[in-house]
Scaffold this active site. Structure first.
Site, PDB file in Angstrom:
ATOM      1  N   MET A  32       0.854  -1.197   0.000  1.00 23.44           N
ATOM      2  CA  MET A  32       0.000   0.000   0.000  1.00 23.44           C
ATOM      3  C   MET A  32       0.890   1.247   0.000  1.00 23.44           C
ATOM      4  O   MET A  32       0.466   2.327   0.395  1.00 23.44           O
ATOM      5  CB  MET A  32      -0.927  -0.014   1.207  1.00 23.44           C
ATOM      6  CG  MET A  32      -1.905  -1.186   1.146  1.00 23.44           C
ATOM      7  SD  MET A  32      -3.462  -0.903   1.982  1.00 23.44           S
ATOM      8  CE  MET A  32      -2.913  -0.672   3.653  1.00 23.44           C
ATOM      9  N   GLY A  33       2.132   1.095  -0.420  1.00 22.10           N
ATOM     10  CA  GLY A  33       3.031   2.247  -0.517  1.00 22.10           C
ATOM     11  C   GLY A  33       3.623   2.630   0.827  1.00 22.10           C
ATOM     12  O   GLY A  33       3.640   1.830   1.764  1.00 22.10           O
ATOM     13  N   GLY A  38      11.255  -2.858   5.311  1.00 17.54           N
ATOM     14  CA  GLY A  38      10.494  -4.120   5.336  1.00 17.54           C
ATOM     15  C   GLY A  38      10.043  -4.483   3.929  1.00 17.54           C
ATOM     16  O   GLY A  38      10.170  -5.633   3.485  1.00 17.54           O
ATOM     17  N   HIS A  39       9.514  -3.487   3.197  1.00 15.97           N
ATOM     18  CA  HIS A  39       9.142  -3.741   1.798  1.00 15.97           C
ATOM     19  C   HIS A  39      10.396  -4.030   0.970  1.00 15.97           C
ATOM     20  O   HIS A  39      10.370  -4.835   0.041  1.00 15.97           O
ATOM     21  CB  HIS A  39       8.436  -2.516   1.208  1.00 15.97           C
ATOM     22  CG  HIS A  39       7.143  -2.178   1.882  1.00 15.97           C
ATOM     23  ND1 HIS A  39       6.996  -1.082   2.699  1.00 15.97           N
ATOM     24  CD2 HIS A  39       5.943  -2.809   1.872  1.00 15.97           C
ATOM     25  CE1 HIS A  39       5.762  -1.037   3.150  1.00 15.97           C
ATOM     26  NE2 HIS A  39       5.098  -2.072   2.673  1.00 15.97           N
ATOM     27  N   LYS A 151       5.144 -10.054   9.368  1.00 16.10           N
ATOM     28  CA  LYS A 151       4.583  -9.177  10.409  1.00 16.10           C
ATOM     29  C   LYS A 151       3.053  -9.271  10.390  1.00 16.10           C
ATOM     30  O   LYS A 151       2.406  -9.239  11.424  1.00 16.10           O
ATOM     31  CB  LYS A 151       5.006  -7.730  10.209  1.00 16.10           C
ATOM     32  CG  LYS A 151       4.465  -6.830  11.323  1.00 16.10           C
ATOM     33  CD  LYS A 151       4.979  -5.422  11.238  1.00 16.10           C
ATOM     34  CE  LYS A 151       4.252  -4.611  10.225  1.00 16.10           C
ATOM     35  NZ  LYS A 151       2.840  -4.325  10.554  1.00 16.10           N
ATOM     36  N   GLN A 155      -2.846 -12.029   7.928  1.00 20.19           N
ATOM     37  CA  GLN A 155      -3.023 -11.747   6.493  1.00 20.19           C
ATOM     38  C   GLN A 155      -2.362 -12.850   5.650  1.00 20.19           C
ATOM     39  O   GLN A 155      -2.944 -13.346   4.685  1.00 20.19           O
ATOM     40  CB  GLN A 155      -2.405 -10.386   6.184  1.00 20.19           C
ATOM     41  CG  GLN A 155      -2.242 -10.087   4.707  1.00 20.19           C
ATOM     42  CD  GLN A 155      -1.792  -8.668   4.453  1.00 20.19           C
ATOM     43  OE1 GLN A 155      -2.567  -7.745   4.613  1.00 20.19           O
ATOM     44  NE2 GLN A 155      -0.551  -8.467   4.065  1.00 20.19           N
ATOM     45  N   SER A 187       6.942  -0.584  10.008  1.00 24.62           N
ATOM     46  CA  SER A 187       5.563  -0.491   9.536  1.00 24.62           C
ATOM     47  C   SER A 187       5.358   0.901   8.965  1.00 24.62           C
ATOM     48  O   SER A 187       5.928   1.875   9.479  1.00 24.62           O
ATOM     49  CB  SER A 187       4.608  -0.702  10.726  1.00 24.62           C
ATOM     50  OG  SER A 187       3.326  -0.190  10.429  1.00 24.62           O
TER      51      SER A 187
HETATM   52  O1  PAF Z   1       0.004  -5.695   3.608  1.00 25.05           O
HETATM   53  C1  PAF Z   1      -0.436  -4.787   2.873  1.00 25.05           C
HETATM   54  O2  PAF Z   1       0.230  -3.793   2.604  1.00 25.05           O
HETATM   55  C2  PAF Z   1      -1.831  -4.908   2.291  1.00 25.05           C
HETATM   56  O3  PAF Z   1      -2.707  -5.478   3.190  1.00 25.05           O
HETATM   57  C3  PAF Z   1      -1.870  -5.624   0.933  1.00 25.05           C
HETATM   58  C4  PAF Z   1      -1.430  -7.080   1.047  1.00 25.05           C
HETATM   59  C5  PAF Z   1      -0.974  -4.906  -0.058  1.00 25.05           C
HETATM   60  C6  PAF Z   1      -3.288  -5.620   0.378  1.00 25.05           C
HETATM   61  O4  PAF Z   1      -3.764  -4.320   0.196  1.00 25.05           O
END
Ligand code: PAF
Length: 287
Positions: A32-33, A38-39, A151, A155, A187
């Site tokens: 989600m940008g 972490g990303h 984390k 999900q 986060s």
């Molecule tokens: O973890 C996230 O950033 C969001 O929940 C995801 C998996 C991109 C879905 O919008």
């Protein structure tokens, strides 16, 4: 390297088709940008595991249970694209909300059971929104593999289950939580913590470690483990625990006794910001 910025489903499909024709496998990192290290770890893993890496950047409205939270969510597409370039991603897919949810959109994905405990108890509809958008991203990008962070353990469990149940031809991969030196889980929401609260946030990880240590030392009573961990947080009134649970890592149901691997998961509020974190723990082998 500057990644190509793709705004429509048609553009991303055309690009992915070209890459496939050139014999490259497709990796997807859904985000989600407001990208952080972490990303970065997800993109690194995707780079190592796929020939062409697409990072999606989409603040998904259907997974927010509160409008104010959706509106306050950090948005920084320009720096996100630069970040993706530095980490070697090949494309950024950043669609508009109407590209993903055109008028008349009426199909949603629910992973019953797994969506209800932990965060599901406090964020009604959240995982329905997550499962729906991830299913759509899988359908749009058609990746061979997709990477998610540990984390967000609930999900991840939900996405794995959904992928299996819907027979989606995507390998779901996970990457360990990236932490600051003080233990705080990275986060996008950390950006909203004020400097004082940033100092307090690592206490959450310390409490998880206390619980993990109690289990490793042989404590099998979830209530006692929970109490030992929460005692650490009581002297920090600014931290408001939403839940602190010891659950089965597969079913996410609370365990009555700790006699195998468990997931210790928490959500807490700190200065109006909701944080989540988790660790795995293992009961020592009997005998
Ligand atoms: O973890 C996230 O950033 C969001 O929940 C995801 C998996 C991109 C879905 O919008």
């Amino acid at each position: 390297m500057t990644p190509c910025l793709l705004r429509t489903i048609e553009e991303v499909r055309a690009q992915v088709a070209d890459e496939r024709r050139a014999g490259r496998t497709i990796g997807l990192v859904p985000t989600m940008g407001a990208l952080h290290a972490g990303h970065g770890a997800l993109i690194d893993a995707a780079r190592a595991g796929a020939g062409f890496v697409v990072v999606s950047v989409f603040v998904n409205p259907t997974q927010f249970d509160r409008r104010d939270d959706f509106e306050a969510y950090a948005r920084s597409l320009e720096s996100d694209v630069a970040f993706c370039g530095e980490r070697g991603a090949h494309a950024v897919f950043a669609p508009s909300a109407t590209e993903i949810y055109p008028p008349g959109h009426s199909t949603f994905v629910e992973v019953t059971g797994l969506q209800d405990p932990l965060c599901g108890r406090f964020r009604p509809g959240h995982f329905r929104g997550v499962a729906t958008v991830v299913a759509k991203l899988f359908g749009i990008v058609q990746p061979d593999r997709a990477w998610f962070g540990e984390k967000d353990a609930q999900q991840l469990a939900i996405i794995r289950r959904m992928t299996l149940d819907l027979n989606l031809p995507v390998a779901v991969e996970s990457v360990a939580t990236v932490r600051d030196a003080d233990g705080r889980a990275l986060s996008s929401r950390n950006q909203r913590l004020n400097p004082d609260d940033r100092q307090l946030a690592p206490a959450l990880f310390r409490a998880l470690r206390t619980a993990q240590a109690a289990i490793a030392a042989g404590c099998t009573d979830p209530a006692a483990v929970r109490e030992a961990a929460l005692a650490e947080l009581r002297h920090i009134p600014r931290i408001e625990i939403e839940y602190f649970e010891i659950v089965d890592p597969e079913t996410l149901q609370v365990v009555a006794r700790i006699d195998g691997p468990v997931l210790i998961a928490l959500a807490a509020w700190l200065g109006g910001v909701r944080l989540i974190d988790n660790v795995r723990a293992f009961a020592p082998a009997a005998g």
